[in-house]
Scaffold this active site. Structure first.
Site, PDB file in Angstrom:
ATOM      1  N   ASP A  90      51.823  56.700  37.497  1.00 24.69           N
ATOM      2  CA  ASP A  90      51.230  55.462  38.001  1.00 24.69           C
ATOM      3  C   ASP A  90      52.239  54.830  38.953  1.00 24.69           C
ATOM      4  O   ASP A  90      53.236  54.249  38.525  1.00 24.69           O
ATOM      5  CB  ASP A  90      50.933  54.494  36.851  1.00 24.69           C
ATOM      6  N   LYS A 104      44.395  51.528  41.042  1.00 24.29           N
ATOM      7  CA  LYS A 104      44.664  50.725  39.853  1.00 24.29           C
ATOM      8  C   LYS A 104      44.983  49.299  40.288  1.00 24.29           C
ATOM      9  O   LYS A 104      45.632  49.088  41.315  1.00 24.29           O
ATOM     10  CB  LYS A 104      45.841  51.352  39.094  1.00 24.29           C
ATOM     11  N   LYS A 135      41.211  52.306  37.732  1.00 24.64           N
ATOM     12  CA  LYS A 135      41.879  51.888  36.501  1.00 24.64           C
ATOM     13  C   LYS A 135      42.119  50.388  36.548  1.00 24.64           C
ATOM     14  O   LYS A 135      42.652  49.861  37.531  1.00 24.64           O
ATOM     15  CB  LYS A 135      43.205  52.627  36.320  1.00 24.64           C
TER      16      LYS A 135
END
Length: 241
Positions: A98, A160, A189
């Protein structure tokens, strides 16, 4: 979506990346959170880079994957630093990355630099999942859309919302913008402020595929309570993530 229409512990746990990212966590606290993730059978944990080996070892045999963060939480490290951090994380056993995009460059309109930065991490990942953190609290709607499109152009698997450390988390408005900005090949996300089942289900309904949260036990306990009584507690987790 079955997880929205008829949630079960298993279907909701399969959407969760349990976040273990607070800088002050002790080794014992990290291990306790890893054990919690293993007990509930979440999709993955997202741990600090230095905790990747510990996580891989402790979760062996549980089916819970280990992910970690890159360029976290500010996104302003060099591309060379991000790729080096990524290589080490993968060598240590991380299955997902991430990464925080370069927020300042995105806000400056330098989309080429933003895209190249992401693409370099994607190249190092060699097909593993890379999620690109936009830090939506700092962005205009136009920048959210531009960052999402840059992530897709660079080959990322997910966009995200947030690190959880910027004073703002996921919102339905930003999630809809992100979902509409990218093709179905790119997933979304939500992270930051996902602290209860009701919030998760609302976000799932607008197309969110994965949730970063430290409130895993609260959320999954709410699923159990919903099955037993038809209502959730409305309890919240005090964590910023």
């Amino acid at each position: 979506m079955s997880a929205t229409e008829n949630p079960t512990v298993e279907s909701i746990a399969a959407l969760i990346d349990h976040a273990i990212l607070k800088p002050e966590l002790t080794d014992a606290e990290v291990e306790s959170d890893l054990d919690l993730a293993g007990r509930w059978g979440v999709f993955s944990v997202c741990v600090r880079p230095s905790d990747v080996p510990r996580s891989v070892a402790r979760l062996a045999g549980t089916g819970v994957a280990t992910g970690t963060v890159i360029g976290f939480p500010h996104g302003s490290t060099s591309t060379a630093a991000k790729t080096a951090e990524s290589r080490r994380a993968l060598e240590d056993g991380a299955a997902e990355l991430d990464m925080v995009l370069h927020i300042g460059r995105l806000r400056s309109g330098d989309l080429a630099a933003v895209t190249d930065d992401i693409a370099a991490v994607v190249a190092v990942a060699e097909g593993r999942i890379v999620k690109v953190i936009l830090e939506t609290a700092f962005l205009t709607d136009e920048q959210v859309v531009a960052g999402s499109k840059a992530a897709e152009a660079a080959g990322a698997s997910f966009v995200k919302t947030s690190t959880g450390f910027a004073g703002g988390g996921a919102t339905l408005h930003h999630l809809r913008l992100m979902r509409d900005a990218v093709s179905p090949a790119v997933r979304v996300k939500a992270s930051g402020g996902v602290r209860g089942l009701d919030t998760l289900l609302q976000m799932r309904a607008v197309g969110v595929d994965r949730f970063g949260t430290s409130a895993t036990e609260t959320i999954l306990t709410d699923v159990q309570r919903l099955a037993e009584t038809g209502s959730t507690s409305g309890a919240t987790d005090a964590s910023s993530y």
